[in-house]
Each structure stands twice: as C-alpha cells, then as structure tokens.
Scaffold this motif. Structure first.
Motif, short mmCIF file in Angstrom:
data_model
loop_
_atom_site.label_atom_id
_atom_site.label_comp_id
_atom_site.label_asym_id
_atom_site.label_seq_id
_atom_site.Cartn_x
_atom_site.Cartn_y
_atom_site.Cartn_z
N LEU A 7 0.70 -1.39 0.06
CA LEU A 7 0.12 0.18 0.03
C LEU A 7 0.92 1.39 0.01
O LEU A 7 0.26 2.31 -0.37
N GLY A 8 2.01 1.19 0.37
CA GLY A 8 3.13 2.17 0.40
C GLY A 8 3.32 2.79 -1.02
O GLY A 8 3.80 3.94 -1.41
N GLU A 9 3.20 1.78 -2.10
CA GLU A 9 3.35 2.41 -3.47
C GLU A 9 2.36 3.00 -4.14
O GLU A 9 2.79 4.00 -4.73
N GLN A 10 0.98 2.54 -3.84
CA GLN A 10 -0.08 3.29 -4.27
C GLN A 10 -1.28 2.78 -3.88
O GLN A 10 -1.39 1.53 -3.34
N PRO A 11 -2.55 3.46 -3.91
CA PRO A 11 -3.63 2.79 -3.47
C PRO A 11 -4.06 1.45 -4.43
O PRO A 11 -3.58 1.52 -5.64
N TYR A 43 -7.94 0.54 -1.24
CA TYR A 43 -7.27 0.82 0.16
C TYR A 43 -5.68 1.54 -0.36
O TYR A 43 -5.08 1.19 -1.16
N SER A 44 -5.54 2.39 0.77
CA SER A 44 -4.60 3.07 0.83
C SER A 44 -3.97 3.54 2.16
O SER A 44 -4.78 2.94 3.25
N LEU A 45 -2.86 4.16 2.45
CA LEU A 45 -2.31 4.25 3.58
C LEU A 45 -2.92 5.66 4.25
O LEU A 45 -3.00 6.53 3.21
N THR A 46 -3.21 5.89 5.46
CA THR A 46 -3.64 7.19 6.01
C THR A 46 -2.33 7.84 6.12
O THR A 46 -1.28 7.31 6.21
N PRO A 47 -2.56 8.78 6.49
CA PRO A 47 -1.16 9.83 7.00
C PRO A 47 -0.39 9.24 7.90
O PRO A 47 1.01 9.06 7.69
N ILE A 48 -1.05 8.65 8.87
CA ILE A 48 -0.11 8.08 9.95
C ILE A 48 0.45 6.69 9.39
O ILE A 48 1.48 6.18 9.82
N GLY A 49 -0.14 6.16 8.63
CA GLY A 49 0.22 5.06 7.88
C GLY A 49 1.43 5.18 7.14
O GLY A 49 2.52 4.30 7.16
#
Length: 117
Positions: free
Chosen positions: A33-37, A82-88
């Motif tokens: 998920l760090g790559e892209q949604p 699914y994607s990372l939130t800012p804290i993610g």
C-alpha cells in the motif's frame, strides 16, 4: 501481541507499533500500500500465498487501527481501494530502515536460517 497481552502500552511505543504491524502479512501490506492505492484483488495478486479471508481480516484490523483507509467508489460494480492514511504513511517511512537492514544482511540471515532448519 494483542490488547490482552498485559503489556503497558503507555510505557512502550514498540508494543503499540507491533500491535499495528505484527503478524505475517501486515508488514507486507504496508509495503504494497506504500506504493499506491490498491484494489483487493491486486493486493491479493501481489501477496502470494495470502488467503482472501486472512487478507480481509488484516485489512480490517489495519483500518481499525487507523493506518489503512478503505474507500468505496459509487460505481457499478462498486470499486474499493485501500491506501495508507497519513499515520500509515509515517509508519511506512519508519519501517524503511528495517527493510534496508534486511536487504543488507539478507545473505547472512538466510544462510543462518538454512543451517538451523
């Protein structure tokens, strides 16, 4: 670890972090998920060996902890990403040195594991 581990989470930030990314698949999910949604099916293709049930459970846990965002697009059929939130995203940055350490010591560690097994 889980919330019933008896560890005082106020005293140990590492315990809180491990609760969020502990387990076989969560660190891998952070990387994907760090790559892209990503859509569920694409995540499943990228993470070889994870079952649909385990993937859904891990995504739900990570969403509940606030590191993953699930967005449903009002289309027919519905599209979910699914994607990372800012804290993610911040957590993903914090995990990069761990990945670099693993890359640096890969041969030695895999050799050690092979000799134990």
């Amino acid at each position: 670890m889980n919330g019933n581990s008896g560890v005082d989470h106020d005293a140990c930030g590492m315990s809180v972090a491990i609760d969020v990314v502990g387990g076989k698949w969560k660190l891998h999910l952070m990387w994907v998920l760090g790559e892209q949604p990503q859509r569920f099916g694409e995540i499943r293709r990228l993470l070889h060996g994870v079952s649909e049930k385990v993937l859904a459970e891990n995504l739900r846990q990570m969403e509940a902890s606030g590191v993953v965002h699930r967005e449903v697009f009002p289309e027919i059929p519905p599209r979910v990403e699914y994607s990372l939130t800012p804290i993610g995203q911040e957590l993903a940055v914090a995990l990069r040195p761990l990945e670099e350490w693993g890359d640096k010591h890969r041969a030695e560690l895999l050799g050690n594991l092979a000799s134990v097994g």
